[in-house]
Design an enzyme around this catalytic site. Structure first.
Site, PDB file in Angstrom:
ATOM      1  CD  GLU A 171     -50.728 -31.332  20.179  1.00 20.52           C
ATOM      2  OE1 GLU A 171     -51.753 -31.689  20.778  1.00 20.52           O
ATOM      3  OE2 GLU A 171     -50.502 -31.624  18.995  1.00 20.52           O
ATOM      4  CB  ALA A 308     -48.286 -34.634  10.322  1.00 17.83           C
ATOM      5  CG  MET A 309     -48.623 -29.476  14.998  1.00 24.13           C
ATOM      6  SD  MET A 309     -49.473 -30.316  16.360  1.00 24.13           S
ATOM      7  CE  MET A 309     -50.533 -28.988  16.929  1.00 24.13           C
ATOM      8  CD  GLU A 310     -53.233 -31.333  15.973  1.00 26.25           C
ATOM      9  OE1 GLU A 310     -53.575 -31.402  17.163  1.00 26.25           O
ATOM     10  OE2 GLU A 310     -52.317 -32.030  15.485  1.00 26.25           O
ATOM     11  CG  HIS A 343     -54.418 -38.107  12.247  1.00 26.88           C
ATOM     12  ND1 HIS A 343     -54.775 -39.154  13.058  1.00 26.88           N
ATOM     13  CD2 HIS A 343     -53.881 -37.175  13.082  1.00 26.88           C
ATOM     14  CE1 HIS A 343     -54.475 -38.884  14.311  1.00 26.88           C
ATOM     15  NE2 HIS A 343     -53.924 -37.668  14.346  1.00 26.88           N
ATOM     16  CD  GLU A 344     -51.818 -34.264  11.685  1.00 30.50           C
ATOM     17  OE1 GLU A 344     -52.210 -33.379  12.464  1.00 30.50           O
ATOM     18  OE2 GLU A 344     -51.285 -35.320  12.078  1.00 30.50           O
ATOM     19  CG  HIS A 347     -56.063 -33.193  14.726  1.00 27.40           C
ATOM     20  ND1 HIS A 347     -56.554 -33.498  15.972  1.00 27.40           N
ATOM     21  CD2 HIS A 347     -55.004 -34.031  14.527  1.00 27.40           C
ATOM     22  CE1 HIS A 347     -55.827 -34.470  16.507  1.00 27.40           C
ATOM     23  NE2 HIS A 347     -54.886 -34.815  15.643  1.00 27.40           N
ATOM     24  CD  GLU A 366     -53.460 -36.257  18.503  1.00 29.33           C
ATOM     25  OE1 GLU A 366     -53.645 -36.837  17.415  1.00 29.33           O
ATOM     26  OE2 GLU A 366     -52.922 -35.140  18.596  1.00 29.33           O
TER      27      GLU A 366
END
Length: 894
Positions: A171, A308-310, A343-344, A347, A366
């Protein structure tokens, strides 16, 4: 995705989810493919759409290269002799097209356009509409920053030797660095991933592996199960010497923490927190988690772009905010581990199951993940007071939104560079603030039912903002769309002015009018303000109150007399300018108000005073009214503001005397609080109190308190004989104070500790703190060190950022002079923002010309971070003399 700079945020939710009532996962639709609608932006021709990818990758980690083959099934909707896909940095050696109806493969001629990041595959003759498979063989680079497929080097936790692991970050538009793809969110498809990897390493992807076959040459073939239909940016691949902690969540999802071998129990806290989330979100959204497993993969190092990434089923998080190392993890970091995972994981529904159609609506991912993170944290950890942090999130958003260089929540994005710039506080924190306000307007039950409709109706597909508003209105919230449009399609901040207020017949009659708050165009905003429908909660400080929608001007009567809060509960996204008598009443009543209103009133009035809507005196009177025994988050906010004022006085007349007076005031208000907490953590103490201790120590040290600074230096000296002398939850606090006040010998000790540490998190901490010194000569040494190989590929840019906090001009000039060496040390997606951010604390007028020169060198679609830095700098230069004089006058009278 979790921004690297995003502050901790959280909020309140319904009681329990012990009884699971979520529906089964909605099956992806297998309807006939159709062209991308004209109202959805695209960089690709709208003549084809993918349905499935099969990718085989063979990484060569040692040489930072990979070889791969890809087959994409797609439908062509109109006759054409070529097909264009996204591709960036790939060397495609051959390509052929196989018709789904059979027949000989068609050799395709390949041309690439590096600027457009595309590969065009041309056939000898026009192709008829229909289904095809495009097969390619290609090679590509493995990067050292977090874009595409990248490598991270770190010390093995068992041997201390340097080892390498691979991860992906796609992303916004970087799946095209891994395979030729239709690399846009609306082109959803299923994915089969196969990896040829070393026999002794673990490969991880979105799905569990279907098979693992030894190849007899020290390698194995790992075949992963087919993913659900998803956007290309959610694909993930990781490879390394990993270990995996697992447990079953109550909804049947296997959750896991994938961590560097030798981490042991460091992932246990994260695992236990993660296991709570799929059942909770499944219950809330009415749709069970649709994948069989959910991993969170720990990566060493850092990124200037994200934390961090979902990735669906395979979240990636930098180790510093995922693993709990008792030698260095603070209570605040443990809190962040929980919040970032929330949070992740949010998502996985908002972003992965249902995805925005184009990056214009990035906030649908987001803002909602931030809002749900807050709600989730409040549910599982109410003792952390996560609801109170909404005020800080709102202020972060308003910090950008009060300048002319702001943008709406729903923004126009037409290029890759613009997409990368969209990850900011407007998208995250304003998104969350607006959602919180709209939930209060609709009511929790109606809001939740609307979200369930939205998830059910749009699972495995793409949406725009109005799809959500329609679902909420259909659930029973008429009029919500108009309010939502005002706050998501217009930039800026409403200003609610209290024109008059009086007590009449046992009620408070108040007349309000709407204007617009701005820091850099006050006159224009007052003369021709935008108009919003502004939801209010008029309250005397209790949870009850009167809800109203202000349009233009209104007069309201609220039962009861006494201090009146216009934004009761602080869920409204607006500023309130009270009359002087009303604000004096609120100041007197402040100790008895709810903590959320204490924080909101203080934030509002400090912002109004700094911007010149009123003098600094009423805001400082509010600050002085914060009680000594305030809620720990209120006390944390107050001591942080006092430290900020101390820094602002650095260039004031008689700065030394004024700062000494301010330190005395701070110690009078909160010195006893620190004394009660002590310098040592206590067993089982509340996290909020532990965080307050850290805030007090840091603030007093920043204000030059000799006792705290001496204690930090004494403790740091112990590291010379015992590298573990500071181990524990306060380690980074004492190290930070020592670094700020470092001597040459201390600084050299930081470097030695960085080079000898066997922990990647600890090593990164030491390297970063080498740049955090007040001493300019040492700061220069740190900058030079950052351009060597010694810190490692992802530790150099944090050193430069650390220098910029105390020496912004020095750091900025150094980077501009060494662009060719610095650029490879920063994520490609974050370079402009990184450089502009170095000026974030400058008040030097000469910096204006420097930023203008940088701006002139950039394409128009990459200028936003520089424009924001310029307007903020100009505001600080103009504001500071007035604010300093008003601060000095207030201090003289107190």
């Amino acid at each position: 995705m979790r921004l690297a700079f995003a502050p901790t945020v959280a909020a309140l939710l319904l009681a329990g989810c012990a009884s699971m009532s979520s529906e089964a996962p909605v099956a992806p639709q297998s309807a006939t493919l159709s062209p991308l609608p004209a109202n959805i932006p695209s960089d690709l021709p709208r003549i084809a759409r993918p349905s499935h990818y099969a990718i085989t990758v063979t990484p060569d980690a040692a040489n930072l290269r990979f070889a791969a083959s890809s087959a994409v099934d797609f439908e062509l909707f109109e006759p054409s002799d070529k097909v264009t896909l996204s591709a960036n940095g790939l060397r495609i050696t051959d390509a052929r097209l196989v018709p789904a109806t059979g027949g000989d493969p068609i050799a395709m001629n390949v041309t690439t356009d590096p600027e457009a990041q595309t590969a065009t595959f041309a056939a000898p003759a026009a192709l008829a509409p229909g289904r095809y498979r495009l097969e390619t063989n290609y090679t590509g680079p493995i990067g050292t920053q977090a874009n595409g497929l990248f490598a991270l080097d770190y010390p093995d936790k068992r041997t201390g030797k340097s080892v390498r692991a691979l991860f992906t970050q796609f992303e916004a538009p970087d799946a095209r660095r891994f395979a030729p793809t239709f690399d846009e969110p609306s082109y959803k498809a299923t994915f089969d991933l196969t990896a040829i990897v070393p026999q002794d390493q673990m490969a991880v992807s979105n799905m569990p592996f279907a098979s693992e076959t030894p190849l007899g040459d020290g390698r194995k073939r790992v075949v992963f199960r087919t993913t659900p239909k998803m956007s290309s940016y959610l694909l993930f691949f990781g490879l390394g010497d990993f270990e995996r902690l697992t447990k079953m969540a109550s909804d049947g999802t296997e959750v896991g923490i994938v961590q560097p071998a030798g981490s042991g129990e460091q992932g246990r806290f994260a695992l236990d927190e993660l296991a709570k989330l799929p059942p909770y979100f499944g219950d809330y959204f009415g749709v069970r988690f649709p994948l069989p497993k959910l991993d969170n993969i720990a990566g060493p190092g850092s990124s200037q772009f994200f934390g961090a990434m979902e990735n669906w089923g395979a979240i990636f998080t930098f180790e510093r905010i995922l693993l709990d190392d008792p030698a260095i993890t603070s209570p605040g970091t443990r809190q962040a581990i929980s919040e970032v995972q929330a949070h992740e994981t949010a998502h996985q529904w908002f972003g992965d199951l249902v995805t925005m159609a184009w990056w214009d609506d990035l906030w649908l991912n987001e803002g909602f993940a931030s809002w749900m993170q807050t709600k989730t944290t409040a549910h599982f950890h109410p003792d952390w007071y996560p609801l109170l942090t909404r005020v800080g999130g709102r202020e972060a958003a308003m910090g950008l939104d009060s300048f002319a260089t702001t943008h709406p929540v729903v923004q126009k994005i037409r290029s890759v560079a613009e997409t990368n710039q969209a990850f900011d506080a407007i998208t995250y924190q304003k998104g969350e603030a607006v959602i919180s306000m709209l939930e209060a307007y609709a009511g929790e039950d109606v809001w939740r039912e609307g979200l369930r409709r939205y998830m059910r109706d749009h699972a495995y597909s793409n949406t725009q903002s109005d799809d959500l508003w329609n679902a909420i209105e259909a659930a029973g919230a008429p009029g919500l769309t108009s309010i939502a449009h005002d706050f998501t399609l217009k930039p800026g901040i409403p200003l609610v002015r209290v024109d008059s207020a009086s007590c009449t017949g046992g009620g408070t009659q108040v007349t309000l009018s709407q204007s617009e708050f701005s820091r850099d165009r006050m006159k224009e905003a007052a003369a021709n303000p935008q108009q919003w429908r502004v939801p209010l909660l008029l309250s005397h400080g209790s949870g009850a109150g009167q809800r109203q929608i202000l349009q233009g001007q209104g007069t309201y009567t609220v039962a009861g007399c006494g201090p009146l809060i216009v934004n009761g509960g602080q869920l409204g996204y607006f500023r309130t300018l009270y009359t002087a008598p009303m604000l004096a009443e609120l100041t007197k009543a402040l100790p008895k108000l709810q903590p959320i209103d204490q924080l909101g009133l203080l934030a509002d009035n400090m912002a109004l005073s700094n911007a010149g809507y009123q003098s600094m005196a009423p805001a400082l009177d509010l600050l002085a009214a914060v009680p000594r025994d305030a809620n720990p988050l209120v006390a944390t906010d107050a001591i942080g503001r006092l430290a900020g004022i101390y820094q602002m006085l650095e260039t004031a007349t008689d700065a030394s005397g004024a700062r000494s007076r301010l330190l005395a005031i701070a110690k009078d208000r909160f010195g006893s609080r620190l004394q009660a907490l002590g310098y040592e953590p206590r067993a089982n103490e509340p996290v909020a109190e532990a965080n307050l201790r850290i805030a007090l120590l840091g603030a007093f040290a920043e204000m030059g308190d000799p006792a705290v600074v001496a204690e930090a230096r004494r403790r740091f000296a112990g590291l010379r004989s015992d590298p573990k002398a500071l181990d524990g939850p306060l380690k980074t606090t004492w190290l930070g104070i020592a670094a700020r006040n470092a001597s040459r010998a201390d600084w050299e000790q930081f470097v030695r500790l960085a080079e000898s540490s066997g922990s990647s998190v600890e090593r990164s901490t030491y390297w970063t703190l080498a740049g955090a010194t007040k001493d300019e000569a040492l700061a220069r040494a740190a900058l030079k060190l950052a351009l060597t190989d010694r810190p490692g590929a992802t530790n150099s840019s944090p050193i430069i950022s650390a220098v910029s906090r105390l020496h912004p001009e020095l750091a900025y000039d150094f980077v501009i002079a060494n662009r060719a060496k610095v650029d490879p040390l920063v994520d490609a997606s974050a370079r402009t923002r990184f450089i502009a951010g170095l000026a974030g604390r400058s008040e030097d007028p000469a910096m204006i010309a420097k930023l203008q020169a940088l701006r002139a060198s950039l394409p128009a679609n990459e200028r936003r971070p520089v424009d924001q830095a310029l307007t903020s700098l100009q505001y600080r230069i103009e504001r500071t003399p007035r604010v300093q004089q008003e601060l000095l006058a207030w201090l003289a009278s107190h």
